[in-house]
Enzyme design. Structure first.
Site, PDB file in Angstrom:
ATOM      1  N   ARG A   1       2.379 -10.745  10.358  1.00 32.43           N
ATOM      2  CA  ARG A   1       3.682 -10.078  10.562  1.00 32.43           C
ATOM      3  C   ARG A   1       4.831 -11.005  10.166  1.00 32.43           C
ATOM      4  O   ARG A   1       5.958 -10.547   9.999  1.00 32.43           O
ATOM      5  CB  ARG A   1       3.877  -9.686  12.030  1.00 32.43           C
ATOM      6  CG  ARG A   1       2.872  -8.733  12.655  1.00 32.43           C
ATOM      7  CD  ARG A   1       2.633  -7.501  11.851  1.00 32.43           C
ATOM      8  NE  ARG A   1       1.482  -7.662  10.991  1.00 32.43           N
ATOM      9  CZ  ARG A   1       1.179  -6.868   9.976  1.00 32.43           C
ATOM     10  NH1 ARG A   1       1.972  -5.859   9.675  1.00 32.43           N
ATOM     11  NH2 ARG A   1       0.104  -7.070   9.230  1.00 32.43           N
TER      12      ARG A   1
ATOM     13  N   GLN B   1      -7.703  -5.315   9.560  1.00 29.31           N
ATOM     14  CA  GLN B   1      -6.656  -4.868  10.468  1.00 29.31           C
ATOM     15  C   GLN B   1      -7.124  -3.719  11.354  1.00 29.31           C
ATOM     16  O   GLN B   1      -6.315  -2.958  11.876  1.00 29.31           O
ATOM     17  CB  GLN B   1      -5.406  -4.452   9.672  1.00 29.31           C
ATOM     18  CG  GLN B   1      -4.779  -5.586   8.888  1.00 29.31           C
ATOM     19  CD  GLN B   1      -3.479  -5.191   8.230  1.00 29.31           C
ATOM     20  OE1 GLN B   1      -2.457  -4.955   8.890  1.00 29.31           O
ATOM     21  NE2 GLN B   1      -3.480  -5.112   6.908  1.00 29.31           N
TER      22      GLN B   1
ATOM     23  N   LYS C   1       0.810  -1.215   0.000  1.00 28.54           N
ATOM     24  CA  LYS C   1       0.000   0.000   0.000  1.00 28.54           C
ATOM     25  C   LYS C   1       0.845   1.268   0.000  1.00 28.54           C
ATOM     26  O   LYS C   1       0.466   2.265  -0.621  1.00 28.54           O
ATOM     27  CB  LYS C   1      -0.964   0.009   1.185  1.00 28.54           C
ATOM     28  CG  LYS C   1      -0.317   0.173   2.552  1.00 28.54           C
ATOM     29  CD  LYS C   1      -1.376   0.189   3.639  1.00 28.54           C
ATOM     30  CE  LYS C   1      -0.741   0.332   5.018  1.00 28.54           C
ATOM     31  NZ  LYS C   1      -0.099   1.648   5.205  1.00 28.54           N
ATOM     32  N   THR C   2       1.991   1.237   0.694  1.00 28.76           N
ATOM     33  CA  THR C   2       2.841   2.433   0.707  1.00 28.76           C
ATOM     34  C   THR C   2       3.364   2.732  -0.687  1.00 28.76           C
ATOM     35  O   THR C   2       3.433   3.892  -1.114  1.00 28.76           O
ATOM     36  CB  THR C   2       4.004   2.236   1.692  1.00 28.76           C
ATOM     37  OG1 THR C   2       3.495   1.939   2.989  1.00 28.76           O
ATOM     38  CG2 THR C   2       4.858   3.488   1.767  1.00 28.76           C
TER      39      THR C   2
ATOM     40  N   ASP D   1      -4.215   7.346   4.594  1.00 31.09           N
ATOM     41  CA  ASP D   1      -3.673   6.016   4.886  1.00 31.09           C
ATOM     42  C   ASP D   1      -4.323   5.463   6.156  1.00 31.09           C
ATOM     43  O   ASP D   1      -4.792   6.220   7.012  1.00 31.09           O
ATOM     44  CB  ASP D   1      -2.153   6.120   5.070  1.00 31.09           C
ATOM     45  CG  ASP D   1      -1.462   4.767   5.065  1.00 31.09           C
ATOM     46  OD1 ASP D   1      -2.107   3.761   4.712  1.00 31.09           O
ATOM     47  OD2 ASP D   1      -0.265   4.719   5.423  1.00 31.09           O
ATOM     48  N   GLU D   2      -4.336   4.136   6.284  1.00 31.64           N
ATOM     49  CA  GLU D   2      -4.866   3.457   7.481  1.00 31.64           C
ATOM     50  C   GLU D   2      -6.272   3.943   7.827  1.00 31.64           C
ATOM     51  O   GLU D   2      -6.590   4.255   8.977  1.00 31.64           O
ATOM     52  CB  GLU D   2      -3.918   3.667   8.685  1.00 31.64           C
ATOM     53  CG  GLU D   2      -2.484   3.216   8.456  1.00 31.64           C
ATOM     54  CD  GLU D   2      -2.323   1.701   8.480  1.00 31.64           C
ATOM     55  OE1 GLU D   2      -3.350   0.997   8.533  1.00 31.64           O
ATOM     56  OE2 GLU D   2      -1.178   1.227   8.432  1.00 31.64           O
TER      57      GLU D   2
END
Length: 860
Positions: free
Chosen positions: A730, A312, A67-68, A254-255
């Site tokens: 993770r 998330q 995504k970044t 973002d997020e």
């Protein structure tokens, strides 16, 4: 839509000029990268997100899906190829670190003109808006911003002046209530109108109102005010909202799954096509234009892209609401959704495990993470007897991975649900010499509540310890103010006595308020009662439990609605467990049998040996005059253990010495920590956004993870499952999941069933190194039920298997491994042949005298 010309705003930024006649900007330099280069390496959905134009778009970015890269490439494409002016781009992230990284990456792609973008957190963006326009609310532009400590001090003053009972109205609870109101954009007048007379909320609302009055008098805002005030400003002044809508033609968030209602409202004010504004808004004329400008036509909404993953969303306790991302398409009609499902981080086995867990949540957008990195290793499962056994397994496997070159310490992480769980891992890692760091919190013995409890014990043990006495004088809050404390300190200085002694002469202090004097006397009575317990020889755990209860510390935390106080309570429970393990270790010493043990009949365990190979009955005898600390003991192997009577010490002083030694070891860094890296210990909430080659997901038991309070609440259980999904994803190469059959709480064993998240992972993905059946079998089968075999578990090397029984030859200093007690060091040996016995220090498990013929022991 034609591109506007540009001018310079009050920040010195180049902005779109909505009035027409303005000097043209300097010619743009060519972008550093071509369109082909900006799109290179993107998969089809990523490319679609970068190229999207027009309608609002939700990019559902699964864990590790890049995504970044999408966000930075999109901004670079906007500036470099679509010729969007950088000053019209607003990119919002949740941390300053993420904002700096995004800005840096875009600058690398398109050059320094990207510095004109607004790339910031929600709070930073709102501060810029408020610094410019808060004068419309009658506040100075140079307002102060109160951090959490400042806000807490102010609220404490408010609570004192309103005479709120600190036991019924802890300051942190009031602050949480006020924060929740602000996150919901509820000001203090509205909050007061909503509450019922005589309710707790009425007092909260009164505190809220007075708190805001004092903030305003000081020209100050707290962190929650920054967003709420900015939203209210845009809502109250449509012309101002229109100004920022025209300025920011491209908004990226973002997020998005972590936004609260206030943050969502800010985005709607800036980007929604459905805003309640008159067709002709207030003139946006600026000084020097002369006269009034013609009415402005409503601007088209900016292009909006939000990036996030509902799977998330794990910060409900901070006010985040998952509805913001789930309802995006209805909030912004005509919106598109782009799914990023290809994962670039983990193996397919790890992703399949994550998919299998998260699919159990109802109402989520279907998403299936996949990878072309191959299946990789199976997920390793391990069922431990206790949390100490679990920590031993983790330590052994971390060491094995490092020695085999499969995962460096710095690429390894241990996750747990609550901070209190770190204690077992910290103690084992210290004992075996594994370098580690605790992230997202302080180390166990440095945590405030743990230090408070230990300060109580030190003050009880030594009334001359002024630092400890003054630390806990008003902990929990008992109405002893700074003036009263200062008066006691003055008496101590004048009479040259300790602060603790001065407390006992409160009647000699003139001018002391009656209430303060009464509270000081009550504190002295509390301390005197526990000093008497010490004099009577009460064990350390009894003193600790008593002081936590009688001081009101436990009841204050138990009655708090603050999630942080729940964590503090869990840490104190863990400290009580430490003290009880200490005392029970002494009890094992006191009950050990050092006489001869007859060999058992075939098929029977010897009367003097328990199922772990520990001898029972009798009393421990050591060299005359020696005191024994079961956790730090170093008996002289040259001495005759039967030479004199033992002095077994379960006192408070011995426990404090033990704690001091462990806490001191806590601070000693490993000499190779910087070169070889350190293992990371952290809570699952802290782990979000990180990744490691090897991940140990521990404490997988119902009641631990998922947390006990989630078991009866479907919404909380769904969030716990999302937390499991975050933890699993993770891991890059190796994932371990572990649990303990028995876990101590308040020093008593708790038998927790396996986490439902474990049962949701398909068996085909699992490699169980040790199962509960093996644990049960071991416990139900005596150590001598088979004449020639003994069961042993080697950490990291598979499930328990029958082994040919070989009695190890041990000497003082040897390192050994016990299937239950873990790693230990031989202190002394006695006897010969089948009657050989060894005294072994197992650290937190205590000093054990073992029959080598029967104990499931391996020499390392």
């Amino acid at each position: 839509m034609p591109q506007p010309s540009f001018g310079v705003d009050q920040f010195g930024d180049v902005v779109p000029d909505i009035f027409g006649e303005r000097p043209s900007p300097r010619p743009r330099k060519a972008s550093r990268l071509s369109a082909e280069a900006l799109l290179d390496g993107l998969n089809p959905p990523q490319r679609e997100a970068v190229l999207h134009e027009g309608a609002p778009v939700l990019v559902v970015a699964g864990a590790g899906s890049g995504k970044t890269r999408v966000l930075t490439r999109r901004i670079a494409y906007l500036v470099g190829e679509r010729k969007v002016h950088p000053g019209s781009v607003l990119a919002i992230t949740f941390t300053n670190k993420a904002a700096a990284e995004m800005r840096s990456r875009v600058i690398e792609l398109v050059g320094n003109r990207a510095k004109l973008m607004w790339v910031s957190t929600f709070h930073s963006a709102c501060v810029r808006i408020l610094r410019s326009d808060i004068g419309r609310f009658g506040m100075a532009r140079n307002f102060s911003i109160y951090d959490d400590a400042d806000a807490k001090r102010l609220m404490q003053l408010v609570a004192n002046d309103l005479e709120l009972d600190p036991k019924r109205f802890p300051v942190r609870v009031i602050m949480n209530w006020v924060s929740n109101c602000k996150n919901e954009l509820v000001d203090h007048e509205t909050a007061r109108a909503r509450v019922s007379e005589g309710s707790l909320e009425q007092s909260y609302a009164e505190a809220y109102g007075e708190y805001q009055r004092r903030l305003a008098a000081a020209d100050a805002l707290d962190f929650d005010d920054l967003i709420m005030t900015a939203v209210h400003l845009l809502q109250a002044f449509p012309d101002l909202r229109e100004q920022y809508r025209r300025r920011f033609r491209h908004v990226l968030v973002d997020e998005y799954q972590d936004t609260n209602h206030a943050q969502y409202a800010l985005i709607r004010e800036l980007c929604s096509a459905e805003i309640d504004t008159p067709p002709e808004v207030v003139s946006l004329s600026r000084g020097g234009q002369g006269g009034s400008s013609p009415p402005q036509v409503h601007a088209e909404p900016p292009e909006l892209m939000v990036v996030g993953d509902s799977d998330q969303s794990i910060y409900a306790f901070r006010g985040a609401t998952i509805r913001n991302i789930n309802d995006f398409e209805s909030d912004f009609p005509g919106a598109r959704t782009i799914m990023l499902e290809q994962n670039y981080r983990s193996t397919q086995t790890i992703l399949s495990a994550a998919n299998a867990v998260i699919v159990q949540n109802a109402g989520r957008k279907p998403k299936n993470l996949w990878s072309d990195a191959g299946d990789g290793d199976l997920v390793v499962g391990y069922v431990a007897d206790t949390e100490h056994d679990e920590a031993q397994f983790v330590a052994g496997e971390v060491d094995r991975l490092s020695d085999a070159g499969e995962a460096r310490y710095g690429d390894t992480a241990v996750f747990y649900r609550t901070n209190a769980q770190s204690r077992a891992f910290e103690e084992v890692f210290i004992r075996v010499g594994l370098p580690y760091k605790v992230v997202g919190g302080v180390r166990f013995y440095e945590r405030r509540e743990v230090r408070d409890a230990i300060a109580y014990l030190r003050a009880i043990s030594n009334r001359a310890d002024d630092v400890s006495v003054r630390r806990i004088l008003n902990v929990p809050k008992r109405g002893i103010g700074d003036r009263a404390e200062g008066a006691v300190a003055d008496l101590a200085a004048r009479e040259r006595i300790s602060f603790g002694e001065a407390l006992r002469r409160v009647d000699d202090i003139h001018g002391l308020a009656t209430r303060s004097a009464s509270q000081l006397r009550s504190f002295v009575e509390l301390m005197d009662a526990h000093e008497a317990m010490v004099a009577e020889g009460a064990p350390a755990d009894a003193i600790l439990t008593s002081v936590l209860e009688r001081s009101g510390y436990l009841s204050e935390l138990q009655g708090s609605a603050d999630p942080q106080d729940q964590t503090r309570l869990e840490n104190l429970i863990e400290l009580v467990t430490v003290s009880r393990e200490f005392v029970s270790g002494v009890a094992v010493l006191a009950a050990a049998d050092y006489g001869d043990v007859d060999g058992p009949e075939d098929g029977q365990a010897p009367d003097g040996v328990d199922e772990f190979g520990v001898l029972r009955g009798g009393s421990l005898r050591v060299a005359e005059g020696r005191s024994v600390d079961p956790l730090t003991v170093a008996l002289d192997p040259e001495q005759d253990l039967a030479a004199g009577a033992a002095e077994v010490d379960a006192s408070l002083g011995a426990f404090l010495e033990r704690v001091a030694l462990v806490a001191d070891s806590d601070q000693i860094p490993s000499p190779d920590a910087e070169s070889a890296g350190v293992v990371t210990l952290m809570t699952l909430h802290t782990a979000k956004g990180l990744e490691f080659d090897a991940v140990f997901l521990t404490g997988c038991e119902d009641g631990v993870f998922p947390h006990q309070r989630a078991l009866s609440d479907p919404a909380e259980l769904a969030e716990e499952r999302r937390l499991a999904y975050v933890g699993i994803t993770r891991a890059r190469k190796r994932l371990y999941v572990s649990r303990a059959v028995v876990r101590a709480a308040w020093g008593t064993p708790q038998h927790n069933p396996p986490s439902r998240f474990l049962t949701e992972i398909p068996d085909r993905l699992m490699d169980w190194r040790r199962t509960e059946r093996a644990v049960t079998s071991w416990r139900n089968t005596s150590a001598t039920s088979r004449s020639n075999t003994s069961w042993r578990t080697t950490v990291g090397y598979g499930a328990p298997k029958p082994q040919a029984r070989v009695v190890p030859v041990l000497t003082a200093g040897d390192r050994v491994l016990h299937s239950t007690f873990g790693l230990g060091s031989v202190v002394a040996t006695s006897g010969a042949g089948d009657d050989t016995k060894a005294d072994v220090d197992f650290g937190s498990a205590g000093l054990k005298r073992l029959s080598l013929r029967h104990a499931p022991l391996e020499k390392l």
